[in-house]
Design an enzyme around this catalytic site. Structure first.
Site, PDB file in Angstrom:
ATOM      1  N   ASP A  85      -2.655   4.261  -2.004  1.00 53.58           N
ATOM      2  CA  ASP A  85      -3.249   5.549  -2.361  1.00 53.58           C
ATOM      3  C   ASP A  85      -2.409   6.712  -1.857  1.00 53.58           C
ATOM      4  OD1 ASP A  85      -5.377   4.505  -3.755  1.00 53.58           O
ATOM      5  OD2 ASP A  85      -6.729   4.493  -2.041  1.00 53.58           O
ATOM      6  N   ASP A 132      -4.558   3.932   3.628  1.00 55.36           N
ATOM      7  CA  ASP A 132      -4.291   3.095   2.449  1.00 55.36           C
ATOM      8  C   ASP A 132      -2.912   3.454   1.885  1.00 55.36           C
ATOM      9  OD1 ASP A 132      -6.201   1.538   0.037  1.00 55.36           O
ATOM     10  OD2 ASP A 132      -4.178   2.260  -0.387  1.00 55.36           O
ATOM     11  N   THR A 172     -14.608  -8.830   0.015  1.00 55.07           N
ATOM     12  CA  THR A 172     -14.251 -10.089   0.688  1.00 55.07           C
ATOM     13  C   THR A 172     -12.949  -9.975   1.490  1.00 55.07           C
ATOM     14  OG1 THR A 172     -12.922 -10.847  -1.171  1.00 55.07           O
ATOM     15  CG2 THR A 172     -15.271 -11.394  -1.233  1.00 55.07           C
ATOM     16  N   ARG A 174      -6.419  -6.354  -2.819  1.00 57.45           N
ATOM     17  CA  ARG A 174      -7.316  -6.942  -1.842  1.00 57.45           C
ATOM     18  C   ARG A 174      -8.733  -6.553  -2.226  1.00 57.45           C
ATOM     19  NH1 ARG A 174      -7.239  -5.572   4.557  1.00 57.45           N
ATOM     20  NH2 ARG A 174      -8.201  -3.670   3.824  1.00 57.45           N
TER      21      ARG A 174
HETATM   22  O1  LIG Z   1      -3.013  -8.031   4.656  1.00 57.95           O
HETATM   23  P1  LIG Z   1      -4.123  -7.704   3.710  1.00 57.95           P
HETATM   24  O2  LIG Z   1      -5.465  -7.663   4.398  1.00 57.95           O
HETATM   25  O3  LIG Z   1      -4.127  -8.560   2.491  1.00 57.95           O
HETATM   26  O4  LIG Z   1      -3.914  -6.187   3.261  1.00 57.95           O
HETATM   27  C1  LIG Z   1      -2.678  -5.668   2.905  1.00 57.95           C
HETATM   28  C2  LIG Z   1      -2.627  -5.343   1.445  1.00 57.95           C
HETATM   29  O5  LIG Z   1      -3.530  -4.259   1.154  1.00 57.95           O
HETATM   30  C3  LIG Z   1      -2.806  -3.233   0.470  1.00 57.95           C
HETATM   31  O6  LIG Z   1      -2.848  -3.416  -0.907  1.00 57.95           O
HETATM   32  P2  LIG Z   1      -4.114  -3.008  -1.803  1.00 57.95           P
HETATM   33  O7  LIG Z   1      -5.066  -4.142  -1.946  1.00 57.95           O
HETATM   34  O8  LIG Z   1      -4.708  -1.733  -1.270  1.00 57.95           O
HETATM   35  O9  LIG Z   1      -3.484  -2.785  -3.214  1.00 57.95           O
HETATM   36  P3  LIG Z   1      -2.582  -1.555  -3.720  1.00 57.95           P
HETATM   37  O10 LIG Z   1      -1.221  -1.726  -3.092  1.00 57.95           O
HETATM   38  O11 LIG Z   1      -2.569  -1.727  -5.190  1.00 57.95           O
HETATM   39  O12 LIG Z   1      -3.242  -0.281  -3.275  1.00 57.95           O
HETATM   40  C4  LIG Z   1      -1.413  -3.399   1.017  1.00 57.95           C
HETATM   41  O13 LIG Z   1      -0.434  -2.768   0.236  1.00 57.95           O
HETATM   42  C5  LIG Z   1      -1.250  -4.883   1.088  1.00 57.95           C
HETATM   43  O14 LIG Z   1      -0.812  -5.474  -0.120  1.00 57.95           O
HETATM   44  O1  LIG Z   2      -4.574  -0.444   6.833  1.00 61.30           O
HETATM   45  C1  LIG Z   2      -4.443  -0.945   5.689  1.00 61.30           C
HETATM   46  C2  LIG Z   2      -4.892  -2.240   5.375  1.00 61.30           C
HETATM   47  C3  LIG Z   2      -4.696  -2.723   4.117  1.00 61.30           C
HETATM   48  N1  LIG Z   2      -4.105  -1.944   3.180  1.00 61.30           N
HETATM   49  C4  LIG Z   2      -3.664  -0.690   3.464  1.00 61.30           C
HETATM   50  O2  LIG Z   2      -3.119  -0.018   2.592  1.00 61.30           O
HETATM   51  N2  LIG Z   2      -3.862  -0.225   4.708  1.00 61.30           N
HETATM   52 MG   LIG Z   3      -4.238   0.073  -1.632  1.00 55.98          MG
END
Ligand SMILES: O=P(O)(O)OC[C@H]1O[C@H](OP(=O)(O)OP(=O)(O)O)[C@H](O)[C@@H]1O
Ligand SMILES: O=c1cc[nH]c(=O)[nH]1
Ligand SMILES: [Mg+2]
Length: 209
Positions: free
Chosen positions: A203, A200, A108, A104
């Site tokens: 993370d 997160d 944006t 994400r």
């Molecule tokens: O519903 P949304 O607003 O799209 O957010 C949710 C997304 O955000 C996080 O991923 P992230 O972008 O942090 O990637 P990662 O899993 O690689 O940390 C999570 O694991 C989802 O995939």
């Molecule tokens: O709360 C949140 C939203 C998006 N992605 C995450 O990992 N946590």
């Molecule tokens: Mg993430």
């Protein structure tokens, strides 16, 4: 419109509370996500079709039930969805695993796709898309669009925690997809994080912050 199931079994609620706790470290976080995913797998597979076979027990011949040859596919959204794969696979070991890589964009909040690999017989499988977080809904919606474009027809979505905003987006974009959650939270904050949420997920699972 797709159904929303909140799987609020006491074991799931208890473990999710510890997952959310800011003092839970990476090792315990990973273990708990694995356990909750396994527990949720029970409910998401409730409608698997059964067939009858003849079995000889040590006592008698009996007509008994086994799962009919349904082909399943799991699709974790990278990275954080990976943390739920093992827990589910322990329950449905014959499932094949595809991957959709999305992150994400922090400015944006829009999803950016960087990887897709699905089982070759995608049209014959029912899919469970997995990601711990359904926040704005952009990532899950894009992942589901991506696998539909490759031929997937029957899809369910499994997340640990969702915001109402994300559920609404999913129901609008993919009204055919049922959503299975461990919790439906209050809202999103100004940075698109779920409140109270768990922070997160990627993370915390991988220790990258
Ligand atoms: O519903 P949304 O607003 O799209 O957010 C949710 C997304 O955000 C996080 O991923 P992230 O972008 O942090 O990637 P990662 O899993 O690689 O940390 C999570 O694991 C989802 O995939
Ligand atoms: O709360 C949140 C939203 C998006 N992605 C995450 O990992 N946590
Ligand atoms: Mg993430």
């Amino acid at each position: 419109m797709g159904n929303v199931f909140v799987l609020d079994h006491p074991l799931i609620q208890h473990k999710l509370t510890h997952i959310r706790d800011v003092n839970t470290g990476t090792k315990e976080f990973r273990q708990l996500v694995d356990e909750v995913a396994g527990l949720m797998a029970f409910e998401i597979t409730r409608d698997l079709p059964l067939e009858e076979i003849q079995v000889k027990t040590p006592v008698a011949e009996a007509t008994l039930k086994v799962i009919a040859g349904k082909k399943l596919g799991l699709v974790p959204i990278l990275r954080a969805g990976l943390g739920m794969v093992d827990g589910i696979i322990k329950m449905i070991p014959a499932a094949k695993i595809g991957h959709v890589g999305l992150y994400r964009d922090p400015e944006t909040l829009k999803p950016v796709e960087y990887y897709v690999k699905l089982p070759t017989d995608v049209e014959e499988r029912d899919f469970i898309v997995i990601d711990p977080m359904l926040a704005t809904g952009g990532s899950a919606s894009a992942a589901i669009t991506s696998i539909k474009n490759r031929g997937a027809k029957n899809i369910k979505l499994m997340c640990l925690v969702a915001a109402p905003e994300g559920v609404e987006v999913l129901q609008k974009d993919h009204p055919d997809v049922d959503i299975y959650l461990a919790a439906l939270d209050e809202k999103l904050d100004d940075h698109g994080y779920i409140v109270p949420g768990l922070g997160d997920a990627g993370d915390r699972l991988f220790g990258t912050k």
